[in-house]
Enzyme design. Structure first.
Site, PDB file in Angstrom:
ATOM      1  N   HIS A  11       0.794  -1.008  -0.350  1.00  0.00           N
ATOM      2  CA  HIS A  11       0.094  -0.091  -0.140  1.00  0.00           C
ATOM      3  C   HIS A  11       1.026   1.135  -0.095  1.00  0.00           C
ATOM      4  O   HIS A  11       1.928   1.195  -0.730  1.00  0.00           O
ATOM      5  CB  HIS A  11      -0.848  -0.507   1.567  1.00  0.00           C
ATOM      6  CG  HIS A  11      -1.612  -1.863   0.803  1.00  0.00           C
ATOM      7  ND1 HIS A  11      -2.269  -1.287   0.672  1.00  0.00           N
ATOM      8  CD2 HIS A  11      -1.858  -2.111   1.630  1.00  0.00           C
ATOM      9  CE1 HIS A  11      -3.510  -2.780   0.584  1.00  0.00           C
ATOM     10  NE2 HIS A  11      -2.534  -3.362   1.341  1.00  0.00           N
ATOM     11  N   GLU A  25      -2.482   0.425   7.633  1.00  0.00           N
ATOM     12  CA  GLU A  25      -1.651  -1.092   7.686  1.00  0.00           C
ATOM     13  C   GLU A  25       0.074  -0.833   6.481  1.00  0.00           C
ATOM     14  O   GLU A  25       0.681  -1.062   6.919  1.00  0.00           O
ATOM     15  CB  GLU A  25      -2.006  -2.199   6.367  1.00  0.00           C
ATOM     16  CG  GLU A  25      -1.420  -3.152   5.460  1.00  0.00           C
ATOM     17  CD  GLU A  25      -2.759  -3.780   5.042  1.00  0.00           C
ATOM     18  OE1 GLU A  25      -1.727  -4.651   4.247  1.00  0.00           O
ATOM     19  OE2 GLU A  25      -3.354  -3.769   4.315  1.00  0.00           O
ATOM     20  N   HIS A  78       3.254  -7.693   3.896  1.00  0.00           N
ATOM     21  CA  HIS A  78       1.393  -7.018   4.071  1.00  0.00           C
ATOM     22  C   HIS A  78       1.088  -7.352   5.607  1.00  0.00           C
ATOM     23  O   HIS A  78       1.972  -7.812   6.786  1.00  0.00           O
ATOM     24  CB  HIS A  78       0.876  -7.387   3.825  1.00  0.00           C
ATOM     25  CG  HIS A  78       0.648  -6.777   1.980  1.00  0.00           C
ATOM     26  ND1 HIS A  78      -0.373  -5.687   1.572  1.00  0.00           N
ATOM     27  CD2 HIS A  78       1.133  -7.187   0.600  1.00  0.00           C
ATOM     28  CE1 HIS A  78       0.018  -5.641   0.054  1.00  0.00           C
ATOM     29  NE2 HIS A  78       1.220  -5.881  -0.277  1.00  0.00           N
ATOM     30  N   GLU A 143       2.152 -11.710   5.128  1.00  0.00           N
ATOM     31  CA  GLU A 143       0.512 -11.114   6.155  1.00  0.00           C
ATOM     32  C   GLU A 143       1.424 -11.322   7.377  1.00  0.00           C
ATOM     33  O   GLU A 143       1.131 -12.597   8.082  1.00  0.00           O
ATOM     34  CB  GLU A 143      -0.580 -11.735   5.464  1.00  0.00           C
ATOM     35  CG  GLU A 143      -0.766 -12.376   4.290  1.00  0.00           C
ATOM     36  CD  GLU A 143      -2.194 -10.649   4.130  1.00  0.00           C
ATOM     37  OE1 GLU A 143      -1.573  -9.947   4.573  1.00  0.00           O
ATOM     38  OE2 GLU A 143      -2.082 -10.447   2.891  1.00  0.00           O
TER      39      GLU A 143
END
Length: 397
Positions: A11, A25, A78, A143
């Site tokens: 992101h 995030e 992430h 993740e």
């Protein structure tokens, strides 16, 4: 030359990623990505970052960066999110398909993060993600816990250095194991070649000894009595001359007789064949032309009828599609419960130059692109959107 690894902080910019109680995030991923890259650089790797500040690049652009720099590996950082807070917790690593060195790397990273204290959710296959699908090198997406999990956030904040070390060690262990395996294979190949060469040398030495043995035997033969050899040669030459003269006489007479018979028979056969073939050819041509004409007429008429029917039906179907059915196709790229989420996604589409519209239906907000009268046109646009990394669905509006 050092192994080149691209580290991607997920992101960035206007794209916050998942959020929870003011936590974004994009901020967590940047902090962790920079620490992972720093450790890898200390290990001697050549590290390239997709971003080092709060800026936005699309997933496709990030994959393009890795491809253009010629990276050997791609690691995207992430954080996960669940529909309800504290619903899930744990680490998970995503890969494009279930084989290759990327799978080993994903398992190594998960195992190291499990040692830090995370629950190991294991490896998952995600061929729909652009950073995994469009990269030309082994790629993993980590993740690092759920951003809306109290347990995972506590681990993330209190053990950030250990998490970064776990990810970096997982990458390094995988590359080291792969390099060691390649070295072992190369060494095995060298040993096999050496064994083969040694075997060939032994064969050469054996053949050489055999040759020497034969040479020695030949010398003994040459030491025979010269008078015996002359007597044998004279007797042999006399027999050979007599047999050779008789054989030539038989061959000459046979050739002469066969040649005369053959020429006579050939002339007679050619004459008869020519007359027979001419009559047979005329008859066959007449029958062939008649059959071929009938067949061509049937095939022509059938093709003509089929073509007319096809063109008529196609024209009629096109008219029905446009004027009677009144169904247009659109491409669905998003479905949201709240208008704010839909607006956010609309802005990200506009940033990528995609013109989209929002519609409310049955309490949900749909993000649609385009209106097409022909489904083939909709499929072309869908393909272009998927190449940009968007998930799409063609619907009949």
């Amino acid at each position: 030359m050092a192994v080149k690894i691209v580290i991607d902080a997920g992101h960035g910019g206007y794209d916050n990623g998942a959020s929870y109680n003011g936590r974004k995030e994009k901020d967590d991923t940047l902090k962790l990505a920079l620490k992972v890259g720093e450790i890898l650089e200390q290990m001697g790797y050549d590290v390239v970052y997709t971003r080092t500040t709060d800026v936005y690049d699309s997933p496709v652009q990030k994959a393009r960066i890795a491809n253009e720099v010629g990276a050997d590996y791609f690691v995207s950082i992430h954080r996960n999110s669940s529909p309800n807070s504290n619903q899930y917790n744990g680490v998970q690593t995503l890969i494009y398909n279930d084989y290759g060195i990327k799978k080993t790397m994903a398992k190594n990273i998960n195992s190291n993060l499990e040692d830090v204290g995370f629950r190991n959710i294991n490896v998952d296959i995600r061929p729909d993600l652009a950073v995994l699908r469009r990269t030309k090198m082994p790629a993993v997406l980590v993740e690092a816990g759920f951003i809306n999990s109290y347990i995972d956030n506590k681990l993330f904040d209190e053990n950030l250095d250990a998490i970064a070390r776990g990810i970096a060690d997982g990458i390094n262990d995988t590359i080291t194991e792969s390099t060691y395996a390649s070295t072992e294979i190369n060494n095995a190949g060298i040993n096999n070649r050496k064994k083969h060469q040694d075997g060939e040398n032994k064969k050469f030495i054996a053949n050489k000894n055999l040759y020497e043995d034969v040479g020695q035997t030949g010398n003994n033969i040459n030491k025979r009595n010269t008078s015996d050899k002359n007597f044998i040669n004279e007797e042999y030459n006399e027999q050979y001359a007599t047999q050779n003269t008789y054989k030539k006489h038989i061959e000459y007479n046979g050739d002469y007789l066969n040649r005369n018979d053959t020429e006579y028979n050939r002339d007679d056969l050619d004459r008869n064949n020519a007359e027979y073939n001419r009559d047979d050819l005329d008859r066959n041509n007449a029958e062939y032309n008649r059959d071929d004409l009938d067949r061509n007429n049937v095939e022509y008429n059938r093709d003509y009828l089929d073509r007319n029917d096809t063109e008529y039906n196609r024209d009629n179907l096109d008219r029905n599609d446009i004027y009677k059915r009144k169904c247009t196709y659109s491409i669905l790229v998003g479905l949201f419960k709240t208008a704010s989420s839909a607006d956010y996604y609309m802005n990200s589409l506009k940033f990528d130059g995609v013109d989209a519209q929002m519609y409310e239906k049955d309490g949900l907000f749909q993000i649609q692109i385009g209106k097409f009268y022909c489904v083939e046109d909709a499929k072309k646009e869908q393909k272009a959107l998927r190449e940009k990394g968007y998930e799409t669905l063609i619907i009949c509006a």
